[in-house]
Enzyme design. Structure first.
Site, PDB file in Angstrom:
ATOM      1  N   GLU A  62      11.405  -7.038  -3.923  1.00 31.12           N
ATOM      2  CA  GLU A  62      11.881  -6.059  -3.022  1.00 31.12           C
ATOM      3  C   GLU A  62      11.163  -6.208  -1.844  1.00 31.12           C
ATOM      4  OE1 GLU A  62      14.247  -3.939  -4.104  1.00 31.12           O
ATOM      5  OE2 GLU A  62      14.088  -4.268  -6.113  1.00 31.12           O
ATOM      6  N   LEU A  63      11.767  -6.323  -0.736  1.00 34.92           N
ATOM      7  CA  LEU A  63      11.229  -6.993   0.565  1.00 34.92           C
ATOM      8  C   LEU A  63      11.502  -5.253   1.678  1.00 34.92           C
ATOM      9  CD1 LEU A  63      11.971 -10.565   0.080  1.00 34.92           C
ATOM     10  CD2 LEU A  63       9.874  -9.177  -0.744  1.00 34.92           C
ATOM     11  N   GLU A 105      10.678  -5.902  11.522  1.00 39.52           N
ATOM     12  CA  GLU A 105      10.174  -4.533  10.975  1.00 39.52           C
ATOM     13  C   GLU A 105       9.107  -4.317  11.427  1.00 39.52           C
ATOM     14  OE1 GLU A 105       9.033  -4.995   6.685  1.00 39.52           O
ATOM     15  OE2 GLU A 105      10.051  -3.263   6.393  1.00 39.52           O
ATOM     16  N   CYS A 137      10.115   1.039   3.232  1.00 33.66           N
ATOM     17  CA  CYS A 137      11.102  -0.047   3.537  1.00 33.66           C
ATOM     18  C   CYS A 137      12.405   0.354   3.739  1.00 33.66           C
ATOM     19  CB  CYS A 137      10.976  -0.908   2.149  1.00 33.66           C
ATOM     20  SG  CYS A 137      11.495   0.357   0.790  1.00 33.66           S
ATOM     21  N   TRP A 165       0.946  -1.263  -0.149  1.00 35.72           N
ATOM     22  CA  TRP A 165       0.049   0.085  -0.003  1.00 35.72           C
ATOM     23  C   TRP A 165       0.913   1.289   0.020  1.00 35.72           C
ATOM     24  CZ3 TRP A 165       0.850  -2.303   4.956  1.00 35.72           C
ATOM     25  CH2 TRP A 165       1.599  -1.524   5.783  1.00 35.72           C
ATOM     26  N   ASN A 166       2.011   1.060   0.498  1.00 37.31           N
ATOM     27  CA  ASN A 166       2.825   2.610   0.757  1.00 37.31           C
ATOM     28  C   ASN A 166       3.469   2.797  -0.569  1.00 37.31           C
ATOM     29  OD1 ASN A 166       4.540   0.092   0.949  1.00 37.31           O
ATOM     30  ND2 ASN A 166       6.147   1.579   1.512  1.00 37.31           N
ATOM     31  N   LYS A 211      -1.280  -5.604  -9.901  1.00 42.24           N
ATOM     32  CA  LYS A 211      -2.298  -6.132  -8.672  1.00 42.24           C
ATOM     33  C   LYS A 211      -1.940  -4.799  -7.597  1.00 42.24           C
ATOM     34  CE  LYS A 211      -2.682  -8.539  -4.821  1.00 42.24           C
ATOM     35  NZ  LYS A 211      -3.348  -7.423  -4.105  1.00 42.24           N
ATOM     36  N   GLY A 228       7.004  -6.078  -1.292  1.00 44.11           N
ATOM     37  CA  GLY A 228       6.039  -6.516  -0.052  1.00 44.11           C
ATOM     38  C   GLY A 228       7.070  -6.981   1.111  1.00 44.11           C
ATOM     39  N   GLY A 229       6.434  -7.857   1.849  1.00 44.41           N
ATOM     40  CA  GLY A 229       6.993  -8.413   2.954  1.00 44.41           C
ATOM     41  C   GLY A 229       7.699  -9.899   2.480  1.00 44.41           C
TER      42      GLY A 229
END
Ligand code: NAD
Length: 488
Positions: A248-249, A380, A282, A149-150, A173, A226-227
């Protein structure tokens, strides 16, 4: 109540179902979102596949793709205010930040527009006199792009931009937590003049939408932000279609301050590094690793700044820290702080949610000097919470900085040039910022080590990652082919 639609094959439609989106500043439902399920995902992927092979896209020159991306960049710039307001409304990210970031997103598309006709192949000096061999760089195919979302407009730009520049097609998505800005982006994209199906924008939940998309047999590449836990699901899903992945986590990035640093500058950078975007970044510099010689003085300044931060409604230009995007994020911060305090971390600023409607959480600082194993040092938060550790020597600072399963960003504050170079060399992170923090640019690759993922976004390399090399052999001799049973 506002209602949004998904974008598939150049058409806007309702999803198989609908869900409500809440305003993070009030906790109230403000919009209805289209929920994509299996049928919608299948339609979107099939549209992207058709578009990939359709002559109007497949035969378009790279220059033509670049021109369309430039037109898209112009439209984003013209509509930056609408997009910024929507992102603020749905995510709670403050309007000061969304306005600046979305204006910059247009420049990312301009950068990829310029790259489109610079993705070059090669000619090989082949060791056979009657052959010409060259390499064509061709688009990988259908890309599934998944964003959290960010900063969705930004995180999608570094996927859509290079993918379209390379000639791929995309199913994006959007995050179910705040899809409004991406669904509005689809309306803007629609006016740029791309052939239908080149970009499709859907939203939905992990199991019914994300998992279907990432295991779809017609998806060739998955670009995910995302995570780490979701990334593991996605990598398992990609075993179905053997799609390539770029991940990209998250991060638990060290912010290292030596005693010779410009203290006021480092304090300001730390405030921005952890409290900007309400810590939902992140690259948040969430572990302050500070020389014990200046720890108390630095913390005193930082605590004073944290107390002065203006917390308020995200759409107020005076606000510096807005609400967290979801109530789950707020509860996660409460839980992680409690578990850290239980093992000796000391709350020296903030520490508990504000007693008002919305997901407000104040800037929080945890001194972990007596709690080296506190979970706040390893997990995190994705919230405005800073954990602090002191060090005595440069070697200690490095050991603490690299003591993480992540490896996305890092910051070093020192005026000692040789020390800065030693740190740059030995920090295990995809980004090292020296005497600055949280700077980004379209030209600079972005990505991490370890649980922060693999692959890089931004820069030329990112566009190349959306291509595959095709080796072409052309025989120049008119003589009959010699012995057919000997490999040439
Ligand atoms: P998340 O991993 O929960 O969700 C991200 C996206 O994955 C969402 O769109 C979600 O619907 C989708 N998803 C969930 N389950 C799925 C599945 N099984 N298959 C496919 N897709 C699925 O992340 P989040 O909580 O929304 O975002 C926060 C995380 O994102 C943090 O860890 C943060 O550090 C990370 N992040 C990383 C970067 C970066 O560039 N490295 C940038 C921003 C955020």
């Amino acid at each position: 109540m506002q209602k949004f639609q998904q974008y598939i094959d150049g058409d806007f439609s309702d999803g198989s179902a609908q869900f409500e989106s809440r305003d993070p500043a009030t906790g109230q439902v403000w919009a209805l979102m289209p929920e994509a399920r299996r049928d919608d995902v299948n339609r979107a992927v099939e549209a992207a596949e058709r578009a990939f092979f359709a002559p109007d896209w497949a035969n378009m020159t790279a220059t033509g793709r670049g021109k369309l991306l430039t037109r898209l960049a112009d439209l984003i710039a013209e509509n930056a205010e609408i997009l910024a307001k929507l992102e603020t409304r749905d995510t709670g990210k403050i309007i000061r930040e969304t306005s600046a970031q979305i204006a910059y997103v247009a420049d990312f598309y301009r950068y990829y527009a310029g790259l489109a006709d610079k993705i070059e192949g090669a000619h090989l000096p082949i060791d056979k006199p009657d052959m010409e061999v060259w390499l064509r760089r061709e688009p990988v195919g259908v890309v599934a792009a998944i964003v959290p979302w960010n900063s969705q407009l930004f995180l999608s730009a570094v996927k859509i931009g290079p993918a379209l520049a390379a000639g791929c097609t995309v199913v994006l998505k959007a995050s179910e937590d705040a899809p409004a800005p991406m669904l509005e982006f689809a309306r803007i994209f629609d006016r740029a003049g791309f052939p239908k199906g080149v970009l499709n924008v859907i939203t939905g939940f992990g199991a019914d939408c994300g998992a279907v998309l990432t295991s779809h047999p017609k998806v060739d590449h998955i670009a995910f932000t995302g995570g780490p836990e979701t990334a593991r699901h996605i990598v398992r899903n990609s075993a179905e279609n053997l799609a390539s992945t770029s991940l990209e986590l998250g991060g638990k990035s060290p912010f290292i301050v030596f005693e010779d640093a410009d203290i006021d500058s480092a304090v300001n950078a730390q405030v921005s590094g952890i409290f900007a975007a309400t810590g939902q970044s992140c690259v948040a510099g969430s572990r302050l690793i500070i020389s014990n010689k200046i720890k108390d003085a630095f913390l005193a300044k930082l605590i004073a700044k944290a107390a002065d931060v203006v917390i308020g409604a995200p759409d107020d230009v005076a606000t510096e820290v807005g609400p967290l995007c979801t109530i789950g994020q707020r509860d996660n911060a409460v839980d992680l702080i409690a578990r850290s305090v239980a093992v000796g971390a000391v709350v020296v600023a903030g520490g508990a949610p504000l007693k008002r409607d919305g997901n407000y959480f104040p800037p929080t600082i945890l001194d972990c000097s007596d709690a080296p194993d506190a979970p706040c040092l390893t997990q995190e938060f994705f919230g405005p919470v800073l954990s602090v550790l002191g060090f005595d020597t440069e070697e200690d600072a490095l050991r603490l900085a690299n003591d993480t399963t992540y490896g996305l960003a890092s910051g070093v504050f020192t005026r000692d040039l040789t020390r800065a170079h030693r740190m740059i060399r030995r920090l295990r992170a995809g980004i090292v910022w020296v005497n600055t923090y949280r700077a980004v640019s379209p030209m600079v690759p972005f990505g991490g080590h370890g649980l922060s993922g693999h692959g890089r976004e931004g820069g030329l390399q990112a566009a190349l990652d959306y291509t595959k090399v095709k080796a072409v052999w052309l025989r120049t001799s008119d003589e009959p082919i010699p012995d057919p049973f000997v490999m040439r």
